[in-house]
Design a protein around this motif. Sequence first.
Motif, PDB file in Angstrom:
ATOM      1  N   ASP A  86       0.845  -1.181   0.000  1.00 29.26           N
ATOM      2  CA  ASP A  86       0.000   0.000   0.000  1.00 29.26           C
ATOM      3  C   ASP A  86       0.894   1.249   0.000  1.00 29.26           C
ATOM      4  O   ASP A  86       1.756   1.401   0.869  1.00 29.26           O
ATOM      5  N   PRO A  87       0.722   2.165  -0.959  1.00 23.85           N
ATOM      6  CA  PRO A  87       1.532   3.385  -1.018  1.00 23.85           C
ATOM      7  C   PRO A  87       1.468   4.197   0.280  1.00 23.85           C
ATOM      8  O   PRO A  87       2.452   4.822   0.680  1.00 23.85           O
ATOM      9  N   TYR A  88       0.309   4.164   0.934  1.00 24.10           N
ATOM     10  CA  TYR A  88       0.151   4.898   2.192  1.00 24.10           C
ATOM     11  C   TYR A  88       1.060   4.309   3.279  1.00 24.10           C
ATOM     12  O   TYR A  88       1.700   5.034   4.043  1.00 24.10           O
ATOM     13  N   ILE A  89       1.138   2.961   3.321  1.00 20.34           N
ATOM     14  CA  ILE A  89       2.012   2.294   4.298  1.00 20.34           C
ATOM     15  C   ILE A  89       3.465   2.624   3.987  1.00 20.34           C
ATOM     16  O   ILE A  89       4.278   2.865   4.903  1.00 20.34           O
ATOM     17  N   ASN A  90       3.820   2.633   2.719  1.00 22.50           N
ATOM     18  CA  ASN A  90       5.183   2.981   2.328  1.00 22.50           C
ATOM     19  C   ASN A  90       5.564   4.381   2.814  1.00 22.50           C
ATOM     20  O   ASN A  90       6.674   4.614   3.309  1.00 22.50           O
ATOM     21  N   GLN A  91       4.629   5.289   2.658  1.00 16.61           N
ATOM     22  CA  GLN A  91       4.863   6.678   3.062  1.00 16.61           C
ATOM     23  C   GLN A  91       5.061   6.785   4.589  1.00 16.61           C
ATOM     24  O   GLN A  91       5.943   7.501   5.069  1.00 16.61           O
ATOM     25  N   LEU A  92       4.229   6.031   5.343  1.00 23.37           N
ATOM     26  CA  LEU A  92       4.362   6.041   6.801  1.00 23.37           C
ATOM     27  C   LEU A  92       5.705   5.463   7.237  1.00 23.37           C
ATOM     28  O   LEU A  92       6.364   5.988   8.149  1.00 23.37           O
ATOM     29  N   GLU A  93       6.102   4.357   6.620  1.00 20.96           N
ATOM     30  CA  GLU A  93       7.388   3.747   6.962  1.00 20.96           C
ATOM     31  C   GLU A  93       8.541   4.714   6.704  1.00 20.96           C
ATOM     32  O   GLU A  93       9.466   4.837   7.521  1.00 20.96           O
ATOM     33  N   THR A  96      16.261   4.786  11.787  1.00 20.12           N
ATOM     34  CA  THR A  96      16.508   3.341  11.762  1.00 20.12           C
ATOM     35  C   THR A  96      15.447   2.673  10.888  1.00 20.12           C
ATOM     36  O   THR A  96      14.493   3.322  10.435  1.00 20.12           O
ATOM     37  N   THR A  97      15.605   1.388  10.684  1.00 17.93           N
ATOM     38  CA  THR A  97      14.638   0.658   9.849  1.00 17.93           C
ATOM     39  C   THR A  97      13.318   0.461  10.600  1.00 17.93           C
ATOM     40  O   THR A  97      13.327   0.008  11.752  1.00 17.93           O
ATOM     41  N   VAL A  98      12.218   0.827   9.944  1.00 16.26           N
ATOM     42  CA  VAL A  98      10.887   0.663  10.533  1.00 16.26           C
ATOM     43  C   VAL A  98      10.002  -0.092   9.524  1.00 16.26           C
ATOM     44  O   VAL A  98       9.970   0.254   8.342  1.00 16.26           O
ATOM     45  N   LYS A  99       9.322  -1.119   9.998  1.00 13.60           N
ATOM     46  CA  LYS A  99       8.419  -1.900   9.144  1.00 13.60           C
ATOM     47  C   LYS A  99       7.027  -1.917   9.738  1.00 13.60           C
ATOM     48  O   LYS A  99       6.863  -2.135  10.936  1.00 13.60           O
ATOM     49  N   ILE A 100       6.037  -1.679   8.877  1.00 11.48           N
ATOM     50  CA  ILE A 100       4.634  -1.746   9.297  1.00 11.48           C
ATOM     51  C   ILE A 100       4.008  -2.960   8.633  1.00 11.48           C
ATOM     52  O   ILE A 100       4.004  -3.091   7.406  1.00 11.48           O
ATOM     53  N   LYS A 101       3.503  -3.872   9.452  1.00 13.42           N
ATOM     54  CA  LYS A 101       2.844  -5.077   8.934  1.00 13.42           C
ATOM     55  C   LYS A 101       1.388  -5.051   9.357  1.00 13.42           C
ATOM     56  O   LYS A 101       1.094  -4.870  10.536  1.00 13.42           O
ATOM     57  N   HIS A 102       0.492  -5.229   8.373  1.00 13.77           N
ATOM     58  CA  HIS A 102      -0.932  -5.167   8.710  1.00 13.77           C
ATOM     59  C   HIS A 102      -1.723  -6.158   7.878  1.00 13.77           C
ATOM     60  O   HIS A 102      -1.320  -6.536   6.779  1.00 13.77           O
TER      61      HIS A 102
END
Length: 287
Positions: free
Chosen positions: A236-243, A252-258
């Motif tokens: 999702d482009p929105y998730i990419n933007q938040l990350e 640092t590296t941040v990953k959002i998994k949903h």
Amino acid sequence: MSKRLGTGLGKGLDALLPSLNINEDDKVVEIPLGQLRPNPYQPRKNFNDESIQELAASIKEHGVIQPIIVRSVLKGFEIIAGERRYRASQASGLATIPAVVRKFTDQQVMEIALIENVQREDLNAMEVAVAYQALIDQFNMTQEELSVKVGKSRSHIANFLRLLQLPEEVKQYVSRGTLSMGHAKAIVGLKDKKIVKALADTTIKEQWSVRQLEEEVKKLEENTEKKTKLKPKRKDPYINQLEESLRETYRTTVKIKHNNNKGKIEILYYSKDDLDRLLEMLQGKSS
């Protein structure tokens, strides 16, 4: 004399059959052919010319033995049952035709036209499909109600109605009989209309059996399923933007998994000092 047009009908249409019987007590009148017009609900669009000519030859020799059934309308009469006899009488040069005049509603006229043809198997599959859909649309029927009306299973009705989803050219193949009902059923569920058309063309060219076509459809679906599994899911482009925003904030590296509106945020650290730094930032933001 009495003629019964079909058996095995639902109770709804079975009640109409006596109205198609012609008895000795019926008044038969000679009606000029010019005062007659075909049933507007006639599902059959194609009449076999050779069959009409054979009937015309018989009428020339013996006359019209079985009167047609009509109803009175503005400016003449409408044919309820007997259009082949009407057409053959025209071909034979008759001026009039024997007929029995009866009263019918529009729905009865439409249903009777379906009885006269479907029960005698005079319609091709596409004509049956169009006739079923017309009954559903015109009289606001459900498929279940129609199945009771015509004495067929609901699956039978559904299979014919699905044919209306075919591309126009493929519908013509079915109408002309170059593609069978079985072939049409095998490809009607495919979403890509270009593939449906291509398979129909190949079936006709290679003279595939229904089984052969079904095997080709199965292979096609299996290949499509494999490609779908191998194709990585787009994030999702929105998730990419938040990350990206969180990475810049915490450096640092941040990953959002949903999944299904639930998920988790993973913030990676690479040393104890890095952990302490992140904890201070998180505590500072929560205070």
